[in-house]
Design a protein around this motif. Structure first.
Motif, mmCIF file in Angstrom:
data_model
loop_
_atom_site.group_PDB
_atom_site.id
_atom_site.type_symbol
_atom_site.label_atom_id
_atom_site.label_comp_id
_atom_site.label_asym_id
_atom_site.label_seq_id
_atom_site.Cartn_x
_atom_site.Cartn_y
_atom_site.Cartn_z
ATOM 1 N N GLY A 190 24.080 -45.265 -18.786
ATOM 2 C CA GLY A 190 25.463 -44.808 -18.827
ATOM 3 C C GLY A 190 25.499 -43.294 -18.892
ATOM 4 O O GLY A 190 24.464 -42.635 -19.037
ATOM 5 N N TYR A 191 26.692 -42.764 -18.782
ATOM 6 C CA TYR A 191 26.894 -41.318 -18.831
ATOM 7 C C TYR A 191 27.735 -40.988 -20.056
ATOM 8 O O TYR A 191 28.735 -41.648 -20.322
ATOM 9 N N ARG A 192 27.325 -39.970 -20.805
ATOM 10 C CA ARG A 192 28.075 -39.570 -21.995
ATOM 11 C C ARG A 192 29.463 -39.093 -21.573
ATOM 12 O O ARG A 192 29.594 -38.287 -20.642
ATOM 13 N N ALA A 193 30.471 -39.566 -22.275
ATOM 14 C CA ALA A 193 31.851 -39.160 -21.982
ATOM 15 C C ALA A 193 31.987 -37.645 -22.105
ATOM 16 O O ALA A 193 32.651 -37.015 -21.284
ATOM 17 N N LYS A 194 31.316 -37.055 -23.088
ATOM 18 C CA LYS A 194 31.429 -35.596 -23.269
ATOM 19 C C LYS A 194 30.833 -34.843 -22.081
ATOM 20 O O LYS A 194 31.330 -33.789 -21.705
ATOM 21 N N PRO B 131 25.742 -34.573 -14.575
ATOM 22 C CA PRO B 131 24.945 -34.964 -15.750
ATOM 23 C C PRO B 131 24.014 -36.130 -15.461
ATOM 24 O O PRO B 131 24.302 -36.987 -14.624
ATOM 25 N N SER B 132 22.909 -36.142 -16.163
ATOM 26 C CA SER B 132 21.944 -37.232 -16.046
ATOM 27 C C SER B 132 22.393 -38.425 -16.874
ATOM 28 O O SER B 132 23.035 -38.270 -17.915
ATOM 29 N N PRO B 133 22.018 -39.621 -16.446
ATOM 30 C CA PRO B 133 22.367 -40.805 -17.216
ATOM 31 C C PRO B 133 21.497 -40.925 -18.470
ATOM 32 O O PRO B 133 20.433 -40.306 -18.564
ATOM 33 N N VAL B 134 21.981 -41.722 -19.406
ATOM 34 C CA VAL B 134 21.267 -42.018 -20.640
ATOM 35 C C VAL B 134 20.899 -43.497 -20.592
ATOM 36 O O VAL B 134 21.747 -44.334 -20.286
#
Length: 75
Positions: free
Chosen positions: A56-60, A45-48
């Motif tokens: 950060g990275y979404r936990a989901k 996943p891409s970071p936000v």
């Protein structure tokens, strides 16, 4: 956010929220360069962007990655 990590204690993956890369790499044991390559290739996943200087990275998204890996689908 994730629990404080000291003395290589396991990282608790929250139900919601964001994780910093250092916490993600304790859950998904790959090198930082391999992680960034996987993000570039779409395998991870891409970071936000959280602030001007922090991401950060979404936990989901991390949970979904773990589910794919456990199902044998690869990253």
């Amino acid at each position: 956010m994730s629990e404080s990590v000291q003395n290589n204690a396991p990282v608790s993956l929250p139900e919601v929220g964001f994780l910093r890369l250092s916490d993600v790499l304790k859950i998904i044991p790959v090198a930082k360069t391999a992680w960034y390559q996987g993000v570039k290739e779409g395998r991870f996943p891409s970071p936000v962007k959280l602030t001007k200087r922090a991401s950060g990275y979404r936990a989901k998204d991390i949970r979904a990655l773990i589910d794919r890996l456990e199902a044998g689908e690869g990253a």
